[in-house]
Design a protein around this motif. Structure first.
Motif, PDB file in Angstrom:
ATOM      1  N   VAL A   1     105.481 123.595 -84.217  1.00 52.28           N
ATOM      2  CA  VAL A   1     105.304 122.264 -84.793  1.00 52.28           C
ATOM      3  C   VAL A   1     104.970 121.286 -83.675  1.00 52.28           C
ATOM      4  N   GLN A   2     103.913 120.531 -83.869  1.00 53.71           N
ATOM      5  CA  GLN A   2     103.560 119.478 -82.923  1.00 53.71           C
ATOM      6  C   GLN A   2     103.747 118.134 -83.618  1.00 53.71           C
ATOM      7  N   LEU A   3     104.358 117.203 -82.896  1.00 53.06           N
ATOM      8  CA  LEU A   3     104.615 115.873 -83.425  1.00 53.06           C
ATOM      9  C   LEU A   3     103.874 114.843 -82.588  1.00 53.06           C
ATOM     10  N   GLN A   4     103.204 113.929 -83.262  1.00 48.46           N
ATOM     11  CA  GLN A   4     102.450 112.879 -82.580  1.00 48.46           C
ATOM     12  C   GLN A   4     102.944 111.535 -83.080  1.00 48.46           C
ATOM     13  N   ALA A   5     103.607 110.802 -82.192  1.00 48.63           N
ATOM     14  CA  ALA A   5     104.108 109.476 -82.552  1.00 48.63           C
ATOM     15  C   ALA A   5     103.068 108.421 -82.199  1.00 48.63           C
ATOM     16  N   SER A   6     102.981 107.404 -83.038  1.00 51.61           N
ATOM     17  CA  SER A   6     102.036 106.315 -82.799  1.00 51.61           C
ATOM     18  C   SER A   6     102.574 105.036 -83.414  1.00 51.61           C
ATOM     19  N   GLY A   7     101.916 103.915 -83.089  1.00 53.25           N
ATOM     20  CA  GLY A   7     102.271 102.646 -83.705  1.00 53.25           C
ATOM     21  C   GLY A   7     103.028 101.682 -82.822  1.00 53.25           C
ATOM     22  N   GLY A   8     103.377 102.097 -81.620  1.00 49.68           N
ATOM     23  CA  GLY A   8     104.084 101.206 -80.729  1.00 49.68           C
ATOM     24  C   GLY A   8     103.191 100.078 -80.233  1.00 49.68           C
ATOM     25  N   GLY A   9     103.797  99.096 -79.580  1.00 50.24           N
ATOM     26  CA  GLY A   9     103.030  97.982 -79.050  1.00 50.24           C
ATOM     27  C   GLY A   9     103.924  96.849 -78.614  1.00 50.24           C
ATOM     28  N   LEU A  10     103.297  95.725 -78.339  1.00 49.93           N
ATOM     29  CA  LEU A  10     104.002  94.516 -77.909  1.00 49.93           C
ATOM     30  C   LEU A  10     104.088  93.554 -79.085  1.00 49.93           C
ATOM     31  N   VAL A  11     105.282  93.072 -79.358  1.00 49.85           N
ATOM     32  CA  VAL A  11     105.481  92.160 -80.478  1.00 49.85           C
ATOM     33  C   VAL A  11     106.529  91.118 -80.082  1.00 49.85           C
ATOM     34  N   GLN A  12     106.433  89.949 -80.668  1.00 51.57           N
ATOM     35  CA  GLN A  12     107.426  88.912 -80.401  1.00 51.57           C
ATOM     36  C   GLN A  12     108.687  89.158 -81.213  1.00 51.57           C
ATOM     37  N   ALA A  13     109.782  88.633 -80.732  1.00 51.78           N
ATOM     38  CA  ALA A  13     111.037  88.740 -81.466  1.00 51.78           C
ATOM     39  C   ALA A  13     110.865  88.173 -82.870  1.00 51.78           C
ATOM     40  N   GLY A  14     111.428  88.882 -83.831  1.00 51.11           N
ATOM     41  CA  GLY A  14     111.279  88.509 -85.229  1.00 51.11           C
ATOM     42  C   GLY A  14     110.094  89.167 -85.898  1.00 51.11           C
ATOM     43  N   GLY A  15     109.245  89.798 -85.137  1.00 53.25           N
ATOM     44  CA  GLY A  15     108.074  90.464 -85.680  1.00 53.25           C
ATOM     45  C   GLY A  15     108.386  91.852 -86.206  1.00 53.25           C
ATOM     46  N   TYR A  16     107.309  92.597 -86.517  1.00 53.88           N
ATOM     47  CA  TYR A  16     107.508  93.916 -87.103  1.00 53.88           C
ATOM     48  C   TYR A  16     106.458  94.884 -86.567  1.00 53.88           C
ATOM     49  N   LEU A  17     106.802  96.156 -86.655  1.00 49.20           N
ATOM     50  CA  LEU A  17     105.904  97.259 -86.328  1.00 49.20           C
ATOM     51  C   LEU A  17     106.228  98.419 -87.251  1.00 49.20           C
ATOM     52  N   TYR A  93     110.117 105.094 -78.231  1.00 51.63           N
ATOM     53  CA  TYR A  93     110.605 105.691 -79.464  1.00 51.63           C
ATOM     54  C   TYR A  93     110.027 107.097 -79.612  1.00 51.63           C
ATOM     55  N   TYR A  94     110.916 108.033 -79.920  1.00 47.99           N
ATOM     56  CA  TYR A  94     110.546 109.424 -80.078  1.00 47.99           C
ATOM     57  C   TYR A  94     110.842 109.889 -81.502  1.00 47.99           C
ATOM     58  N   CYS A  95     109.930 110.673 -82.049  1.00 45.56           N
ATOM     59  CA  CYS A  95     110.252 111.318 -83.317  1.00 45.56           C
ATOM     60  C   CYS A  95     110.636 112.766 -83.040  1.00 45.56           C
ATOM     61  N   ALA A  96     111.443 113.305 -83.918  1.00 48.36           N
ATOM     62  CA  ALA A  96     111.946 114.655 -83.758  1.00 48.36           C
ATOM     63  C   ALA A  96     112.024 115.330 -85.121  1.00 48.36           C
ATOM     64  N   ALA A  97     112.033 116.654 -85.109  1.00 50.27           N
ATOM     65  CA  ALA A  97     112.074 117.404 -86.366  1.00 50.27           C
ATOM     66  C   ALA A  97     112.824 118.715 -86.187  1.00 50.27           C
ATOM     67  N   ARG A  98     113.346 119.212 -87.272  1.00 53.62           N
ATOM     68  CA  ARG A  98     113.990 120.525 -87.305  1.00 53.62           C
ATOM     69  C   ARG A  98     113.939 121.026 -88.734  1.00 53.62           C
ATOM     70  N   LEU A 121     105.759 103.478 -76.961  1.00 57.01           N
ATOM     71  CA  LEU A 121     106.483 102.358 -76.374  1.00 57.01           C
ATOM     72  C   LEU A 121     106.466 101.150 -77.300  1.00 57.01           C
ATOM     73  N   VAL A 122     107.637 100.604 -77.533  1.00 52.90           N
ATOM     74  CA  VAL A 122     107.803  99.363 -78.286  1.00 52.90           C
ATOM     75  C   VAL A 122     108.390  98.323 -77.343  1.00 52.90           C
ATOM     76  N   THR A 123     107.692  97.213 -77.211  1.00 52.62           N
ATOM     77  CA  THR A 123     108.161  96.125 -76.348  1.00 52.62           C
ATOM     78  C   THR A 123     108.292  94.862 -77.187  1.00 52.62           C
ATOM     79  N   VAL A 124     109.485  94.284 -77.188  1.00 54.15           N
ATOM     80  CA  VAL A 124     109.744  93.078 -77.974  1.00 54.15           C
ATOM     81  C   VAL A 124     110.027  91.945 -76.999  1.00 54.15           C
ATOM     82  N   SER A 125     109.189  90.938 -77.035  1.00 58.77           N
ATOM     83  CA  SER A 125     109.357  89.799 -76.130  1.00 58.77           C
ATOM     84  C   SER A 125     110.182  88.705 -76.799  1.00 58.77           C
ATOM     85  N   SER A 126     110.928  87.989 -75.985  1.00 57.91           N
ATOM     86  CA  SER A 126     111.795  86.927 -76.522  1.00 57.91           C
ATOM     87  C   SER A 126     111.070  85.587 -76.583  1.00 57.91           C
TER      88      SER A 126
END
Length: 126
Positions: A1-17, A93-98, A121-126
């Protein structure tokens, strides 16, 4: 099984991803999945888990009410919707499976998982 995580980024506090974890190599319908994170200078910690069918979920206390784990077995993908992000959510952030023992089982321990993605990588700025 291969896992590919995506969707990280830089966001301001209170934001969403929304993070995604795409699995390949086998169908995910009998895979329990989880998300973990590792902040700079800290160990990896559990964030959220979901059972094979999605009937059960489990969250670490600090993200309850803000994060939602889900899955789309038809797309072989699990998701982590992260709302109201805080600077302390900054981490890789890492995803995992079993393979799940039972359809409703969720797992919160690192050693419970056999398969790991590369991290996003998820980076949340204040």
């Amino acid at each position: 099984v291969q896992l590919q995580a995506s969707g990280g980024g830089l966001v301001q506090a209170g934001g969403y991803l929304r993070l995604a974890c795409a699995a390949s190599g086998r169908t995910v319908s009998n895979l329990a999945m989880g998300w973990f994170r590792q902040a700079p200078g800290k160990g990896r910690e559990f964030v959220a888990a979901i059972s094979c069918s999605g009937v059960s979920t489990y969250y670490t206390y600090s993200v309850k009410g803000r994060f939602t784990i889900s899955r789309d077995n038809a797309k072989n993908t699990a998701y982590l919707q992260m709302n109201d992000l805080k600077p302390e959510d900054t981490a890789v952030y890492y995803c995992a499976a079993r393979i799940g023992d039972r359809d409703s089982d969720v797992y919160s321990r690192e050693y419970s998982y056999n398969y790991w993605g590369q991290g996003t990588l998820v980076t949340v700025s204040s």
